[in-house]
Design a protein around this motif. Structure first.
Motif, PDB file in Angstrom:
ATOM      1  N   LYS A   1      -6.080  -4.227   5.276  1.00  0.00           N
ATOM      2  CA  LYS A   1      -5.696  -3.399   6.419  1.00  0.00           C
ATOM      3  C   LYS A   1      -6.893  -3.120   7.316  1.00  0.00           C
ATOM      4  CE  LYS A   1      -2.126  -0.929   3.814  1.00  0.00           C
ATOM      5  NZ  LYS A   1      -1.644   0.412   3.374  1.00  0.00           N
ATOM      6  N   GLN A   2      -6.617  -2.690   8.526  1.00  0.00           N
ATOM      7  CA  GLN A   2      -7.677  -2.295   9.434  1.00  0.00           C
ATOM      8  C   GLN A   2      -8.121  -0.869   9.109  1.00  0.00           C
ATOM      9  OE1 GLN A   2      -6.085  -2.911  13.412  1.00  0.00           O
ATOM     10  NE2 GLN A   2      -7.080  -4.904  13.520  1.00  0.00           N
ATOM     11  N   ARG A   3      -9.344  -0.570   9.496  1.00  0.00           N
ATOM     12  CA  ARG A   3      -9.838   0.783   9.306  1.00  0.00           C
ATOM     13  C   ARG A   3      -9.033   1.736  10.189  1.00  0.00           C
ATOM     14  NH1 ARG A   3     -16.271   1.888   9.191  1.00  0.00           N
ATOM     15  NH2 ARG A   3     -15.989   0.107   7.783  1.00  0.00           N
ATOM     16  N   GLU A   4      -8.653   2.878   9.609  1.00  0.00           N
ATOM     17  CA  GLU A   4      -7.855   3.835  10.358  1.00  0.00           C
ATOM     18  C   GLU A   4      -8.439   5.231  10.222  1.00  0.00           C
ATOM     19  OE1 GLU A   4      -3.881   4.336   8.872  1.00  0.00           O
ATOM     20  OE2 GLU A   4      -4.530   4.580   6.794  1.00  0.00           O
ATOM     21  N   LEU A   5      -8.203   6.058  11.235  1.00  0.00           N
ATOM     22  CA  LEU A   5      -8.629   7.438  11.217  1.00  0.00           C
ATOM     23  C   LEU A   5      -7.693   8.241  10.320  1.00  0.00           C
ATOM     24  CD1 LEU A   5     -10.402   9.774  12.298  1.00  0.00           C
ATOM     25  CD2 LEU A   5      -8.794   9.946  14.219  1.00  0.00           C
TER      26      LEU A   5
END
Length: 120
Positions: free
Chosen positions: A42-46
């Motif tokens: 997955k992409q980095r998320e806040l």
């Protein structure tokens, strides 16, 4: 200036974990502090953020389960994670906007990441 994160580990679904992060070095001020995460593939998320004044924001996926807070010295940030789910498994990164004495410029810093694994 460094951000040092700690507190990751292996827990079962439904359990709790607390992450901590400290900004160290010659610091003039610390602005917004936050936690990001990057799960497998997955992409980095806040995940959550907190301003110097204490205002907070959360990703919809963690609202009501995670709580972000800052220490009295304002150079530390914690993330209390309750009711953990398997989908919370990720490397969690501490992030902060810091103004070092040396540059007096607001700069974004990242911690080294700490692994949280939620598994039965």
């Amino acid at each position: 200036v460094q951000l040092q994160a700690s507190g990751g580990g292996l827990v079962q679904p439904g359990e709790s974990l607390r992450l901590s992060c400290a900004a160290t070095g010659s610091i003039l001020s610390v602005g917004v502090m936050a936690w990001y995460r990057q799960g497998p593939g997955k992409q980095r998320e806040l995940v959550a953020s907190i301003s110097s004044g204490g205002g907070t924001g959360y990703a919809d996926s963690v609202k009501g389960r995670f709580t972000i807070s800052r220490g009295n010295a304002k150079n530390t940030v914690s993330l209390q994670m309750n009711s953990l789910k398997i989908d919370d498994t990720a490397v969690y990164y501490c992030n902060a906007n810091i103004m070092p004495w040396a540059t007096r410029k607001l700069t974004m810093y990242w911690g080294q990441g700490t692994l949280v694994t939620v598994s039965s």
